[in-house]
Enzyme design. Structure first.
Site, PDB file in Angstrom:
ATOM      1  N   ASP A   9     -43.244 -11.892 -14.767  1.00  0.00           N
ATOM      2  CA  ASP A   9     -41.854 -11.480 -14.882  1.00  0.00           C
ATOM      3  C   ASP A   9     -41.496 -10.860 -13.523  1.00  0.00           C
ATOM      4  OD1 ASP A   9     -39.420 -10.558 -16.221  1.00  0.00           O
ATOM      5  OD2 ASP A   9     -40.327  -8.574 -16.106  1.00  0.00           O
ATOM      6  N   LEU A  10     -40.221 -10.685 -13.229  1.00  0.00           N
ATOM      7  CA  LEU A  10     -39.849 -10.168 -11.903  1.00  0.00           C
ATOM      8  C   LEU A  10     -39.507  -8.674 -11.946  1.00  0.00           C
ATOM      9  CD1 LEU A  10     -39.250 -10.751  -8.915  1.00  0.00           C
ATOM     10  CD2 LEU A  10     -36.984 -11.534  -9.596  1.00  0.00           C
ATOM     11  N   ASP A  11     -38.377  -8.359 -12.593  1.00  0.00           N
ATOM     12  CA  ASP A  11     -37.930  -6.969 -12.636  1.00  0.00           C
ATOM     13  C   ASP A  11     -38.886  -6.129 -13.478  1.00  0.00           C
ATOM     14  OD1 ASP A  11     -36.461  -4.602 -12.634  1.00  0.00           O
ATOM     15  OD2 ASP A  11     -35.189  -5.249 -14.292  1.00  0.00           O
ATOM     16  N   THR A  17     -36.019  -3.789  -9.751  1.00  0.00           N
ATOM     17  CA  THR A  17     -34.594  -4.038  -9.522  1.00  0.00           C
ATOM     18  C   THR A  17     -33.734  -3.354 -10.588  1.00  0.00           C
ATOM     19  OG1 THR A  17     -35.127  -6.222 -10.414  1.00  0.00           O
ATOM     20  CG2 THR A  17     -34.542  -6.118  -8.097  1.00  0.00           C
ATOM     21  N   LYS A  45     -33.312  -3.809 -19.859  1.00  0.00           N
ATOM     22  CA  LYS A  45     -34.463  -4.414 -19.173  1.00  0.00           C
ATOM     23  C   LYS A  45     -34.890  -5.722 -19.840  1.00  0.00           C
ATOM     24  CE  LYS A  45     -36.120  -0.332 -16.862  1.00  0.00           C
ATOM     25  NZ  LYS A  45     -37.166   0.656 -16.672  1.00  0.00           N
ATOM     26  N   SER A 114     -38.558 -15.298 -15.199  1.00  0.00           N
ATOM     27  CA  SER A 114     -37.595 -14.183 -15.174  1.00  0.00           C
ATOM     28  C   SER A 114     -36.262 -14.574 -15.790  1.00  0.00           C
ATOM     29  CB  SER A 114     -37.376 -13.761 -13.718  1.00  0.00           C
ATOM     30  OG  SER A 114     -36.235 -12.938 -13.598  1.00  0.00           O
ATOM     31  N   ALA A 115     -35.598 -13.604 -16.406  1.00  0.00           N
ATOM     32  CA  ALA A 115     -34.273 -13.833 -16.972  1.00  0.00           C
ATOM     33  C   ALA A 115     -33.195 -13.843 -15.891  1.00  0.00           C
ATOM     34  CB  ALA A 115     -33.956 -12.738 -17.983  1.00  0.00           C
ATOM     35  N   SER A 116     -33.564 -13.395 -14.692  1.00  0.00           N
ATOM     36  CA  SER A 116     -32.535 -13.184 -13.665  1.00  0.00           C
ATOM     37  C   SER A 116     -32.076 -14.473 -12.994  1.00  0.00           C
ATOM     38  CB  SER A 116     -33.057 -12.241 -12.588  1.00  0.00           C
ATOM     39  OG  SER A 116     -32.107 -12.127 -11.549  1.00  0.00           O
ATOM     40  N   LYS A 145     -35.447 -14.642 -23.478  1.00  0.00           N
ATOM     41  CA  LYS A 145     -36.564 -13.981 -24.143  1.00  0.00           C
ATOM     42  C   LYS A 145     -35.983 -13.192 -25.323  1.00  0.00           C
ATOM     43  CE  LYS A 145     -38.559 -13.204 -19.550  1.00  0.00           C
ATOM     44  NZ  LYS A 145     -38.827 -12.244 -18.479  1.00  0.00           N
ATOM     45  N   GLU A 169     -45.769  -8.893 -18.117  1.00  0.00           N
ATOM     46  CA  GLU A 169     -44.404  -8.564 -18.563  1.00  0.00           C
ATOM     47  C   GLU A 169     -44.228  -7.062 -18.787  1.00  0.00           C
ATOM     48  OE1 GLU A 169     -40.877 -10.816 -19.345  1.00  0.00           O
ATOM     49  OE2 GLU A 169     -41.331  -8.698 -19.723  1.00  0.00           O
ATOM     50  N   ASP A 170     -43.024  -6.561 -18.470  1.00  0.00           N
ATOM     51  CA  ASP A 170     -42.766  -5.127 -18.703  1.00  0.00           C
ATOM     52  C   ASP A 170     -41.846  -4.880 -19.889  1.00  0.00           C
ATOM     53  OD1 ASP A 170     -40.415  -6.124 -17.354  1.00  0.00           O
ATOM     54  OD2 ASP A 170     -39.839  -4.023 -17.049  1.00  0.00           O
TER      55      ASP A 170
HETATM   56  P1  B16 Z   1     -29.209 -11.253 -13.424  1.00  0.00           P
HETATM   57  P2  B16 Z   1     -36.517  -9.918 -15.537  1.00  0.00           P
HETATM   58  C1  B16 Z   1     -33.952  -9.238 -15.895  1.00  0.00           C
HETATM   59  O1  B16 Z   1     -35.034  -9.500 -15.035  1.00  0.00           O
HETATM   60  C2  B16 Z   1     -33.590  -7.770 -15.824  1.00  0.00           C
HETATM   61  O2  B16 Z   1     -34.655  -6.972 -16.335  1.00  0.00           O
HETATM   62  C3  B16 Z   1     -32.350  -7.510 -16.653  1.00  0.00           C
HETATM   63  O3  B16 Z   1     -31.988  -6.145 -16.583  1.00  0.00           O
HETATM   64  C4  B16 Z   1     -31.209  -8.395 -16.131  1.00  0.00           C
HETATM   65  O4  B16 Z   1     -30.030  -8.213 -16.923  1.00  0.00           O
HETATM   66  C5  B16 Z   1     -31.654  -9.860 -16.190  1.00  0.00           C
HETATM   67  O5  B16 Z   1     -32.833 -10.014 -15.417  1.00  0.00           O
HETATM   68  C6  B16 Z   1     -30.573 -10.801 -15.658  1.00  0.00           C
HETATM   69  O6  B16 Z   1     -30.391 -10.581 -14.288  1.00  0.00           O
HETATM   70  O7  B16 Z   1     -27.938 -10.521 -13.726  1.00  0.00           O
HETATM   71  O8  B16 Z   1     -29.693 -11.082 -12.013  1.00  0.00           O
HETATM   72  O9  B16 Z   1     -29.132 -12.705 -13.820  1.00  0.00           O
HETATM   73  O10 B16 Z   1     -37.174  -8.661 -16.031  1.00  0.00           O
HETATM   74  O11 B16 Z   1     -36.415 -10.992 -16.607  1.00  0.00           O
HETATM   75  O12 B16 Z   1     -37.145 -10.417 -14.261  1.00  0.00           O
HETATM   76 MG    MG Z   2     -38.826  -7.334 -16.618  1.00  0.00          MG
END
Ligand code: B16
Ligand code: MG
Length: 218
Positions: A9-11, A17, A45, A114-116, A145, A169-170
């Site tokens: 996972d990233l964040d 972040t 998160k 990652s969801a980001s 997720k 994963e966190d």
């Molecule tokens: P974005 P991860 C997630 O990252 C963040 O933990 C979450 O707070 C954020 O809303 C999501 O990414 C979407 O990010 O707005 O940049 O698309 O933990 O899945 O790496």
């Molecule tokens: Mg995370």
């Protein structure tokens, strides 16, 4: 277990972040009259951008049309992107880089899950892109997720069976996603929050590839 793939996972795992998400959501909250606390930020998160906005609006007991939500989310994202564009290698969390080097040394594949939608920008800014054989982010998946898609896609892109993969994963939703993908799960953070993970580490400082092999052999 015959370890062939490590998915990160990233964040909260590679970089923190969450602090920038917090600043940007707080600024949006200020603009629309919603008080958003650090504790509220914990709920975001691992959660997608639009779902995060829904949570913010829920906190402020406000309702918006779909179009207004698009505009609010993109405003928040603009501020967030300004923050992440300032990131550099100093923001990689302790121990991550040596751990990635060890994986590379042993020829174990590495993927991002990652969801980001900003994951590639972040990896580029901190200089980690080249470590990843597959990058699965919020632009590639249709289901968030705890749906396992973000992890199963990474494994299938690299032709690796889920039973040969481990996920770091966190967030609880991410642990659930990895379990549903039939992968080994290592929680990064608080063992109480991440109680469903096979094993939990506080972070990568003092965690080596031999430690991982030991955990997987248990
Ligand atoms: P974005 P991860 C997630 O990252 C963040 O933990 C979450 O707070 C954020 O809303 C999501 O990414 C979407 O990010 O707005 O940049 O698309 O933990 O899945 O790496
Ligand atoms: Mg995370």
């Amino acid at each position: 277990m015959n370890l062939q793939l490590a998915i990160f996972d990233l964040d909260g795992v590679i970089v923190d972040t969450a602090k920038y998400h917090y600043l940007a959501w707080m600024r949006l909250g200020d603009e629309i009259g919603i008080e958003f606390t650090k504790q509220d930020n914990e709920r975001l998160k691992g959660v997608s951008r639009m779902r995060s906005l829904d949570i913010l609006l829920e906190i402020g007991q406000q309702e918006r049309t779909a179009l207004e939500k698009e505009q609010l989310a993109s405003k928040k994202n603009g501020w967030y992107v300004d923050y992440i564009n300032q990131m550099d290698a100093s923001e990689i969390l302790p121990g991550v880089l040596p751990f990635l080097d060890e994986l590379r040394g042993e020829g174990i594949k590495v993927a991002l899950g990652s969801a980001s939608k900003n994951a590639r920008t972040i990896l580029d800014r901190v200089g980690l892109t080249d470590y990843f054989h597959a990058i699965v982010d919020g632009n590639l998946v249709s289901k968030a997720k705890p749906d396992p898609e973000v992890f199963t896609l990474g494994a299938s892109l690299l032709n690796i069976e889920p039973r040969h993969a481990v996920v770091f994963e966190d967030a609880q939703a991410g642990i659930e996603a990895a379990l549903r993908a039939n992968m080994m799960t290592i929680g990064v953070g608080d063992p109480h929050t991440l109680k469903d993970a096979h094993y939990v580490i506080p972070g990568f400082a003092n965690f080596t590839l031999s430690d991982l092999h030991r955990v997987l052999a248990r």
